[in-house]
Structures are given as structure tokens and as C-alpha cells.
Design a protein around this motif. Structure first.
Motif, PDB file in Angstrom:
ATOM      1  N   ALA A 186      -5.724   4.308  -3.674  1.00  0.00           N
ATOM      2  CA  ALA A 186      -4.560   3.745  -3.156  1.00  0.00           C
ATOM      3  C   ALA A 186      -3.254   4.525  -3.822  1.00  0.00           C
ATOM      4  O   ALA A 186      -2.395   5.041  -2.894  1.00  0.00           O
ATOM      5  N   ALA A 187      -3.097   4.225  -5.171  1.00  0.00           N
ATOM      6  CA  ALA A 187      -1.987   4.391  -5.945  1.00  0.00           C
ATOM      7  C   ALA A 187      -1.375   5.788  -5.571  1.00  0.00           C
ATOM      8  O   ALA A 187      -0.465   6.079  -5.266  1.00  0.00           O
ATOM      9  N   GLU A 188      -2.206   6.774  -6.301  1.00  0.00           N
ATOM     10  CA  GLU A 188      -1.483   8.447  -6.243  1.00  0.00           C
ATOM     11  C   GLU A 188      -1.690   8.882  -4.747  1.00  0.00           C
ATOM     12  O   GLU A 188      -0.882   9.364  -4.548  1.00  0.00           O
ATOM     13  N   GLU A 189      -3.035   8.818  -4.372  1.00  0.00           N
ATOM     14  CA  GLU A 189      -2.995   9.331  -2.919  1.00  0.00           C
ATOM     15  C   GLU A 189      -2.702   8.763  -1.899  1.00  0.00           C
ATOM     16  O   GLU A 189      -3.020   7.437  -1.444  1.00  0.00           O
ATOM     17  N   PHE A 197      14.610   2.272   2.251  1.00  0.00           N
ATOM     18  CA  PHE A 197      15.081   3.295   3.479  1.00  0.00           C
ATOM     19  C   PHE A 197      14.886   4.933   3.078  1.00  0.00           C
ATOM     20  O   PHE A 197      15.023   5.209   1.961  1.00  0.00           O
ATOM     21  N   ILE A 198      13.880   5.408   3.913  1.00  0.00           N
ATOM     22  CA  ILE A 198      13.455   6.709   3.809  1.00  0.00           C
ATOM     23  C   ILE A 198      14.489   7.865   4.022  1.00  0.00           C
ATOM     24  O   ILE A 198      14.841   8.612   3.160  1.00  0.00           O
ATOM     25  N   GLN A 199      14.995   7.722   5.254  1.00  0.00           N
ATOM     26  CA  GLN A 199      15.890   9.084   5.626  1.00  0.00           C
ATOM     27  C   GLN A 199      16.683   8.882   6.848  1.00  0.00           C
ATOM     28  O   GLN A 199      15.883   8.263   7.831  1.00  0.00           O
ATOM     29  N   GLN A 210       5.846   4.635  -3.717  1.00  0.00           N
ATOM     30  CA  GLN A 210       6.802   5.366  -3.944  1.00  0.00           C
ATOM     31  C   GLN A 210       6.362   6.620  -3.701  1.00  0.00           C
ATOM     32  O   GLN A 210       7.095   7.957  -3.078  1.00  0.00           O
ATOM     33  N   ALA A 211       4.985   7.150  -3.908  1.00  0.00           N
ATOM     34  CA  ALA A 211       4.381   8.278  -3.609  1.00  0.00           C
ATOM     35  C   ALA A 211       4.683   8.419  -2.026  1.00  0.00           C
ATOM     36  O   ALA A 211       4.741   9.749  -1.712  1.00  0.00           O
ATOM     37  N   GLY A 212       4.361   7.441  -1.262  1.00  0.00           N
ATOM     38  CA  GLY A 212       4.651   7.677   0.022  1.00  0.00           C
ATOM     39  C   GLY A 212       5.875   8.061   0.569  1.00  0.00           C
ATOM     40  O   GLY A 212       6.237   8.723   1.351  1.00  0.00           O
ATOM     41  N   VAL A 213       7.123   7.313   0.109  1.00  0.00           N
ATOM     42  CA  VAL A 213       8.315   7.756   0.388  1.00  0.00           C
ATOM     43  C   VAL A 213       8.697   9.286  -0.072  1.00  0.00           C
ATOM     44  O   VAL A 213       9.250   9.748   0.552  1.00  0.00           O
TER      45      VAL A 213
END
Lengths: 166, 495, 333
Positions: free
Chosen positions: C32-35, C127-129, C273-276
Motif C-alpha cells: 500500500a505505502a509506495e505503490e 485539496f488536490i487540484q 501523499q504518493a497518491g496526491v
């Protein structure tokens, strides 16, 4: 149907069930008008015309219900005699209790254990309530929910909750 | 003629034919699943249209729309589960017919009425779009107000045995419709601080609850009765019955066209107005609501007459008249097209290609519908002990899928219990539904009229359209009164 | 008991069927964490299908998928303005590391007018974008006697006038209320249900003015069904280059008037954060694509310029402003 005594002087309403229904609705309507409307419908600030008020339409509908209920009572008392079709009640208690259990399963377990399991469970309960004795039919209770849920999720893209899949 | 060849060039592609056929088929199937409606079918198909040519995409959605409307009537007739509020009107006579073993007859009549109405509606769209759109723009809040008042008078004719009970049911429907945030002030009405209620009650759970669930409850409360096998195969639709209903079908289609062209009223009013008109004219008034084939024809005609006509304000003004056309508007926009006056100037060949496709979809509906009847009428042969649990399952999934919310399952069950009680005490469900659908329109337009007219009541009589509907409302009331007195006299004479 | 054996056999069968599918996604959950993403991404639309938010979201989902982010499933969760879906997002829970939501003005306005919200519209979200901004246009019917904002305001200070909107708490409604407050005019709000009902009222002249979204009115402005008096954004719109902004009027306190229908992606605070980062990178590419450009030009929209942090600050301002406007208009709770 009527419970009134059989004296010659006693008055027998033409249609007792209408009198009862009318009375229940009359009480309900009055409760609605005098309790629900003032307590659970917020009055808006600055209403210039009474017809603009959020309470106007519910109030009118409430009063109309009360008036029609009264008419229903009067009709039941003095209108034409109604022939009663004896109601078809009298299913075994277990039958309708299982039906209620099945409805409860849908409502309380749906989000929790997912669409498939509740579907299977409730359908089996209803089949058992009837009761259906052919074994093969119970396979339907298993196949249908699984097939339908996968159809919803995979083909229609409608996300139904499932227990093991997020 | 250059333009004509351009039209054909756009239209004559295999994709378009496939889109129409697939659309109608998918629409019929999804519409025929209890709980899934034409609206959902169109919404679900929207993402698939992204990669298509604009015309193909729109035709697919229109096909689904038309198929879905008919599919909703299939379930209304067979298992008392209307796919849209409008097909609740079809159910009034369609379900009794199915129960008497005439499922196939009812389904056929519904199909023929739908296709004819669809065709008339399409013709209106093609030839009178501009003219009807102008009429539609003359419908402001006061005109709507009187149209709704007139529509409310039909409660009397769908009340069944007791008009008083029908009126009580309608009032209850209006009260339930006011739940939610107030439209003008945003204040809470009967919401009890519950967020699920603030957007008011969605009609799918109400519809399924009111009509389908009571059948399930009733079945398990009653004593077990041996299954009467009513062969759906047997009874077809006779030519005489079709001829008898033809007048009602045409009249119903015209009601549908006019009401469909005016954005914001919708198929429900059209179906019920058509139904009550047919009942009023029919020599067998008494049989309406007990399995009168003409009732099925009239309500389906009114219902489907709307389908083509709702595209009139959409194409000519860019104004969606209902939820489905709102989604179709979205599809136009995704493909870089904005319906409205400019579309007719800039993309006329596309419009005409669209018209050809829409006409074709009526024919496809006829073919697909006939096949569907063959298979769906088998449902009437399944014993209720097996059918009803499965119907219930579909209903639950469908109710959930509308808003992805368990709350709606609960709502459906509550309305189901309410519908069951209604049946027991003889309160008709149809007036409740009419009250629920028309109540908010009545209130909205009353208040809008007052806002626009600065509280001057003269706005309610501001033009010929208002006068017309006032006259119609009064005539309808007088007629109902006269009928009531006549039946009273007849009854008194007979006792 | 017969039923007992039925139950158990059913359970086993269901378990098997479900496990089979579950195992496919379960294996990937370990990383989950990096990927990220390890699962389908769910894009929640807080409105029902067919509206602008829905159409935009489906387009964005489609384009994000093309960027190789796996499946992006659009889920409509309408209810109580947009506050039902937003409240659900704020609660987090299962799947919230793959759930994003298309926020729109309803996010800020809802917070201002819905009673007793259980979430903070700013602090409870990442907030992403900001993706696009659609200007509102001040439009009057074609036969209206007013050709400029000045003429309209002067007249509306003397006479009672009406403005239509797509409903209480819509950005169209709130723009009207803001205009009314700033210019001290006698405007009465006439709510309709959706833009589709509101537009005919304006076309036929039943109401005097509206601050409608660009895509709904653009074709009517071009075909002379409506007159555009001004756009509500700080800069002129490239689709209506001759129409001034309200700020250009320079009078009646309008110099700070800026509203638009903005759309952007937000998510729960627990979103990785990786997802953001990945979403931001993908969105950047999406927003530069030609397909996106031609799509938003259809809406009459401008691409969003704000990054996550700016977007957050912007929404905080929006919430404060609409709270004030709502309370002055008497619609706050």
C-alpha cells in the motif's frame, strides 16, 4: 363486523371500517396540523404573503385531510350499506414473521455484510417461509444474488456493497 | 439535395444502426429489471458513449430512453413494479389484466400504444419543433400553476371506489412531497435534522415501495393459495380491442406531445390525463382499474407521447425537460455540441440525421418489444412463491443503487408497509403518487407566480393560456360532480 | 434440520466465490505505502448523473485512466446539496485511500447554508487540484430595456426586479444575492429546480436578470436570445471577449465582485501523499492535453490555475464570503 349491541335502539353505521379509518386519519391530521407543522416546519423569516410560507401547503393539505376524514366518517355512518368481503387473513404466524425477518435482513445487514449475503439470506428465508420443498429452487436463491450482483457491478458499474471487496 | 446527401452520409453507418438496436434492447432489459429505471439506464450508458461519434452516442441514449420507458411498463404489468411514475398509470389496468391471465394481451397493447405514440411524438418533433418550442416559452409560472391544477383534478377519476379516500391519499402524497428543504427559503420541513431527507424523498424507492412491496407482504400474510397457472401464451390482443382503443391512443399521444414539449411537467401528468380522458369517454367506465385494456393503451400512449416531445425543448432551446433529457444534454456537451438555436444553424445535417435515427428507433422498439414480450410474459407463469422473493431482491438492489444509500432501502420498506395498509383500508395508491409528484409543482409555481408578480394576484389571469386551463379545470370539476350525482342516483335506485 | 444444511452449503459457496475475487485485489494491498494505486480509484460525484459536475467528472475520469492510473470509477452520491457525499468523505473509513471527490461551489455554499454540518469544509480535507473555472454571466432577456450594468442597477434601485436561479444555494443564486447586497438593489430571488427550468423564465422575460453559468447561456447569447451585460470573473472570458467584467464597472462596490463555478478534486486527509503526487502529475498532463482543452472550451470554462494549497486557501475564503452573503440574505441556518 360491528361490535355494537343488538338492541333495537342502537345505531348501526353503514360501513364501520370507513368510520374507523376516518377517525384515525382525523386524529392524525389534527396531530399533524397542531403539532408537526408548528414544531417541525421552520417558518421562514420575512414572509410577505401567507401563501409564500413553508407552512402553507403542508397546512392546507393537513386541513383537507381532516375535512375529507370527517366526510369519510359521515359517509360511513349514514351512507350506503357496504357489503363486506371477508378479509383473506389467517396465514400461519411463522410465515409472515419470517417475511418480516427477511425485510429486516435487507435493511440492517445490507451495508454491513454486503449485497450478496443479504440477498441469499433473505431469499432463502422467504423460500423457507412459504415453504418451498423442492431442493432445486434453493439453488436459485444462491445463484440469483451472486449473478445479479456481479451483473450490477461488472456490467452496469453500479457499486453495490460487498463484504470482502471494498 | 446536397444537404440531403450530407444527412445520409452522417446517418448511413453501421454504428448508428447497431447503436439504435443495442440501445433499445438494453433499455428494455434494464427497464424491465425492478428498481432499475430508464433514467438509470441512460445514466449508466453515458460513459460508454464518450468514444463514439456524436450522432451514434445520442442515438444510443435515445434508444435506451425509449426502450427503458417500455421496459418499465413490462414490470408494471407483470409484477406491479413500475419503472417510472408514469408507468404506475399503466399498472392500474395492466396488473389486473396479468392477474386474470391476460399478461400477453396487456403487454402487446402497451407496446402498440407506445410505438404509435412514439411515432406521433417524433413527427411532432420533426415538423413542429420550432412552433411547439415557442408555445413552451409562453408557459411561465402562472400557466404552469393552472396546468397543474387541471392535472390534480384527475385524482378524482383514478380514485376507484371512493373519491373521498382518493382525496385523502392525494393529500397524504402532498404532505410527503413537502419533506425536505424549502425551495424558496431553504428552511427545514419535516426533515427532523436528518440529512437523508433534506433533498426530499426520491421517487424510485417510493414507487417500488408503494406498488411492488405490498404484493410481497400481502402474499406472506395471506393464507397459502394453490398457484393458479394462468398461461400467458393463450390470450393475445384482438383486432377489435385494438380498434376500440385506437382513438384513445391517438388522443393520448397528443396529450403527451403537448405536455412533453413544455419542460418540467413530465410523463406522469400526461399518462394520467390521457387515462382519465379515456375513462371519461369509454362506455365501460366501471371496468377501468379492474383490467380494462383501453386503460393500458391510453396511459402508455400518454407516457410515450412525451418521449419524442421532450427532445423539442432540448434541441431547439437547449432546455432539458426531465432528468433523462438532462443526461442526454450532457452527452451532447461531451461531444462538443450545444443544443439550442445555434445547433439548427450550424449543424442542420446532424439534426436531420438524428431525426431519421429517432424514427428508426420507434420501429426497432416494435421489433424488440415483440421479442421481449415473448420471453418476459413467461414471468407470469412463475409461481409467486419463487418470483416474489427474487423481485424483492431486485427491488432492494435497485433502491440502493439510485443514490447508493441504505437509507433508500429503508424508505422503500416504509412505503411498502404504507402501501400494504393502504390496500387493506381501501385507500388507492395512484392518487398518493399523483399528489407526491404534482404537489411540489403546484407549490413551486404558485410561489414563483407570487414572486414574479410581486404578490399581485392578477398574474394568475395574465393571458389566454391561463384562461384556457382555468376553464379546463372548472369543466373537469363540474364533470366529476355530475358523474358523482349520477352514480349516486343510480345506486339509490338500485337499493 | 434441512434448512441448516442449506445455510451452511450456501455460505461455503458464497465464500468461495467471493474469496476468489477478493484474492486478486488482496495480494496487491500489501504494498500500500509506495505503490499507489493498489485498487480502482473511486471518483465521487456529489450530484446526480447528467449535470455539469457529472459530465466533467466522467470526462476527467476517462482522461485520468488514459494516464495509466488504473480504473477510475465514477460514483454518483447525490443528496442535501453536495453535503451528503462530502460528509461521507470526511468520515473516511474503508477505501478512503482511493476515493476522491469532485468539489464545486456547493462545497463552500453548502457549508454556509446547511444546518449543523458535521465536518469542516476546509480542515477536514486534502485539496488536490482546482481543475476548471466556469464564469457566471449576468444576462437579461433580449428585449430588456437595459444594455449595461449601470442602467440595470439604476433601474433596480428604483423598481422591484427579479432574478432566477437553479435553486437555493446554487452558485447562480448566491451570485445574485451578492450582487444585490453590493449594489443595494431591490432584487427578489425566484428559485427554479435546475438550470433547465430557470432558463425559459429568463428567455421569456418572466424574470429580469440571472447570473447563470456560461455553458447554459452561451448559445443563447450568440443567437441573440439573451443579452450579456457582464461576466462575473475578474478577467474577461475568451468566449465573450466583448462583454465587460463586473469589476470593470468600477461603481456600486462591484470592484471586488468575483464569482465562478469552480471545480476541483478533494480527498480525505488520510489519503496517501504518493497518491496526491501521482494524481497531480497525471492531472497536469490531462490539463495540457488537447482533448481536455476542446472539452472545456465547450463548457466556456477556463482551466483551473490553483495548486492544492492555493485551492485550500481559496475555499476558506469562499466559505467565509458565502456565510456572510447567506446571513444577509436570510437563508443561513
Amino acid at each position: 363486523m360491528t361490535t355494537s349491541s343488538e338492541d333495537a335502539t342502537s345505531f348501526r353505521p353503514a360501513n364501520t371500517s370507513n368510520v374507523i379509518v376516518g377517525a384515525v386519519f382525523l386524529v392524525g391530521a389534527l396531530f399533524f396540523i397542531f403539532y408537526m407543522v408548528p414544531h417541525h416546519i421552520q417558518e421562514a423569516p420575512l414572509v410577505k404573503n401567507p401563501m409564500m410560507s413553508p407552512r402553507w401547503l403542508p397546512g392546507i393539505a393537513g386541513w383537507l385531510t381532516a375535512i375529507f376524514s370527517l366526510l369519510l366518517i359521515l359517509e360511513g355512518l349514514f351512507g350506503q350499506k357496504a357489503e363486506h368481503d371477508k378479509s383473506q387473513d389467517g396465514g400461519p404466524a411463522l410465515r409472515w414473521m419470517l417475511m418480516i425477518v427477511a425485510l429486516a435482513v435487507y435493511f440492517f445487514l445490507f451495508e454491513w455484510v454486503g449485497a450478496i449475503i443479504t440477498g441469499v439470506l433473505a431469499t432463502v428465508i422467504l423460500f423457507a417461509a412459504h415453504p418451498i420443498r423442492q431442493w432445486l429452487v434453493y439453488i436459485l436463491a444462491l445463484v440469483f444474488p451472486v449473478a445479479v450482483v456481479f451483473f450490477f457491478i461488472q456490467v452496469l458499474d453500479v457499486p453495490l456493497p460487498l463484504l470482502f471487496l471494498s | 439535395m446536397e444537404a440531403f446527401s450530407e444527412v445520409l452520409e452522417i446517418f448511413l453507418s453501421l454504428d448508428n444502426f447497431v447503436a439504435i438496436a443495442v440501445g433499445v434492447l438494453v433499455g428494455v432489459v434494464i427497464g424491465a429489471i425492478p428498481g432499475l429505471t430508464a433514467t438509470m439506464a441512460v445514466a449508466l450508458a453515458l460513459p460508454f458513449t464518450f468514444s463514439m461519434e456524436p450522432i451514434t452516442a445520442i442515438l444510443l441514449l435515445v434508444g435506451i430512453y425509449k426502450g427503458g420507458m417500455y421496459g418499465g411498463s413490462i414490470t408494471a404489468i407483470l409484477i406491479r413494479t413500475p419503472g417510472s411514475p408514469a408507468s404506475a398509470c399503466t399498472l392500474l389496468d395492466g396488473y389486473p389484466l396479468a392477474q386474470q391471465g391476460h399478461a400477453k394481451k396487456a403487454l402487446k397493447m402497451a407496446l402498440y400504444a407506445s410505438v404509435i405514440a412514439d411515432f406521433i411524438s417524433n413527427l411532432a418533433l420533426i415538423f413542429f419543433a420550432g412552433y411547439l418550442a415557442k408555445i413552451a416559452l409562453n408557459f411561465g409560472p402562472p400557466e404552469f400553476f393552472w396546468l397543474i391544477c387541471f392535472s390534480l383534478t384527475i385524482i378524482i377519476s383514478v380514485s376507484g371506489e371512493s373519491v373521498i379516500k382518493g382525496l385523502i391519499a392525494a393529500c397524504l402524497g402532498i404532505i410527503v412531497s413537502t419533506i425536505g428543504l424549502d425551495m424558496v427559503y431553504g428552511t427545514q420541513r419535516l426533515t427532523f435534522d436528518n440529512y437523508n431527507l433534506m433533498d426530499s424523498i426520491s421517487f424510485v424507492p417510493l414507487l417500488i415501495g408503494l406498488f411492488a412491496i405490498p404484493e410481497v407482504i400481502e402474499f406472506y400474510v395471506k393464507k397459502v393459495v394453490p398457484h393458479i397457472k394462468s398461461k400467458a401464451e393463450g390470450a393475445g390482443l384482438s383486432l377489435a380491442e385494438f380498434k376500440r382503443s385506437f382513438g384513445s391512443i391517438v388522443r393520448g399521444s397528443l396529450f403527451g406531445v403537448v405536455i412533453g414539449a413544455v419542460p418540467g411537467t413530465g410523463a406522469t401528468a400526461a399518462a394520467f390525463i390521457s387515462y382519465s380522458d379515456a375513462k371519461r369517454r369509454s362506455p365501460n367506465k366501471e371496468n377501468f382499474g379492474k383490467g380494462e385494456i383501453e386503460g393500458v393503451a391510453a396511459s402508455e400512449a400518454g407516457n410515450n407521447g412525451v418521449a419524442g416531445a421532450t427532445l423539442i425543448p432540448l434541441l431547439s432551446l437547449g432546455i432539458p425537460g426531465d432528468v433523462i433529457t438532462a443526461i442526454i444534454l450532457g452527452a451532447f456537451m461531451i461531444h462538443g455540441l450545444t443544443p439550442g438555436p445555434l445547433l439548427f444553424q450550424e449543424n442542420l445535417p446532424l439534426i436531420y440525421a438524428l431525426f431519421i435515427g429517432i424514427m428508426l428507433s420507434s420501429i426497432v422498439l416494435f421489433v424488440v418489444g415483440n421479442v421481449a414480450i415473448k420471453y418476459f410474459s413467461m414471468i407470469a407463469d412463475i409461481p409467486k412463491s419463487i418470483l416474489l422473493p427474487i423481485v424483492l431482491m431486485f427491488c432492494v438492489y435497485g433502491a440502493y443503487a439510485v443514490n447508493n444509500s441504505t437509507f433508500d432501502i429503508g424508505l422503500m420498506l416504509v412505503f411498502g408497509v404504507m402501501g400494504f395498509i393502504f390496500n387493506r383500508i381501501g385507500l388507492p395508491s395512484a392518487p398518493f403518487l399523483i399528489g407526491f409528484i404534482l404537489g411540489p409543482m403546484f407549490e413551486d409555481n404558485l410561489r414563483r407566480s407570487l414572486l414574479i408578480g410581486a404578490n399581485e394576484l392578477s398574474i394568475f389571469v395574465r393571458g389566454p393560456i391561463t384562461w384556457f386551463f382555468i376553464a379546463l379545470t372548472l369543466a373537469s370539476l363540474l364533470f366529476a360532480m355530475r358523474r358523482y350525482l349520477i352514480t349516486r342516483k343510480e345506486n339509490n335506485a338500485s337499493t | 434440520m434441512k434448512t441448516k444444511t442449506i445455510f451452511s452449503s450456501i455460505y461455503i459457496a458464497v465464500f468461495r466465490g467471493v474469496l476468489l475475487v477478493a484474492s486478486m485485489s488482496a495480494t496487491s494491498q500489501l504494498y500500500a505505502a509506495e505503490e499507489w494505486p493498489t485498487d480502482d480509484i473511486r471518483l465521487v460525484v456529489p450530484y446526480s448523473a447528467g449535470g455539469t459536475t457529472d459530465v466533467l467528472s466522467r470526462k476527467v475520469a476517462d482522461l485520468l485512466q488514459q494516464q495509466g492510473l488504473g480504473n477510475v470509477i465514477v460514483e454518483n452520491r447525490p443528496g442535501a446539496g453536495s453535503t451528503m457525499a462530502t460528509g461521507r468523505l470526511a468520515r473516511g473509513g474503508r477505501g478512503s485511500d482511493h476515493t476522491i471527490l469532485m468539489a464545486s461551489p456547493g462545497h463552500a455554499i453548502g457549508a454556509a447554508i446547511y444546518p449543523g454540518l458535521r465536518y469542516d469544509p476546509v480542515e477536514d480535507f486534502t485539496f488536490i487540484q482546482n481543475i476548471i473555472d466556469i464564469p457566471n454571466v449576468m444576462v437579461v432577456p433580449a428585449d430588456s430595456p437595459y444594455d449595461s450594468v449601470e442602467a440595470f442597477v439604476e433601474a433596480a434601485r428604483k423598481n422591484e426586479m427579479t432574478f432566477s436561479s437553479s435553486g437555493v444555494g446554487s452558485s447562480i443564486h448566491m451570485s445574485g444575492e451578492l450582487f444585490k447586497n453590493l449594489t443595494k438593489t431591490n432584487l427578489t430571488h425566484v428559485p427554479y429546480r435546475g438550470s433547465g427550468e430557470a432558463l425559459p423564465a429568463l428567455l421569456s422575460g418572466d424574470v429580469d436578470v440571472s447570473f447563470d453559468n456560461m455553458p447554459a447561456v452561451l448559445s443563447h447569447i450568440k443567437s441573440d436570445g439573451l443579452k450579456a451585460l457582464a461576466v462575473t470573473t475578474p478577467e474577461r472570458s475568451k468566449y465573450l471577449p466583448d462583454v465587460p467584467t463586473l469589476q470593470e464597472v468600477g461603481k456600486y462596490n462591484l470592484d471586488e465582485f468575483a464569482t465562478s463555478a469552480w471545480f476541483g478534486l478533494i480527498t480525505h486527509n488520510s489519503f496517501p501523499q504518493a497518491g496526491v503526487d501521482k494524481l497531480n502529475a497525471a492531472l497536469e498532463k490531462v490539463m495540457q492535453s488537447e482533448e481536455f482543452d476542446s472539452f472545456i472550451s465547450q463548457l466556456g470554462a477556463a482551466p483551473g490555475k490553483q495548486s492544492g494549497e492555493e485551492f485550500k486557501a481559496f475555499i476558506a475564503d469562499e466559505v467565509a464570503r458565502w456565510k456572510q452573503t447567506a446571513s444577509e440574505a436570510g437563508i443561513s441556518n
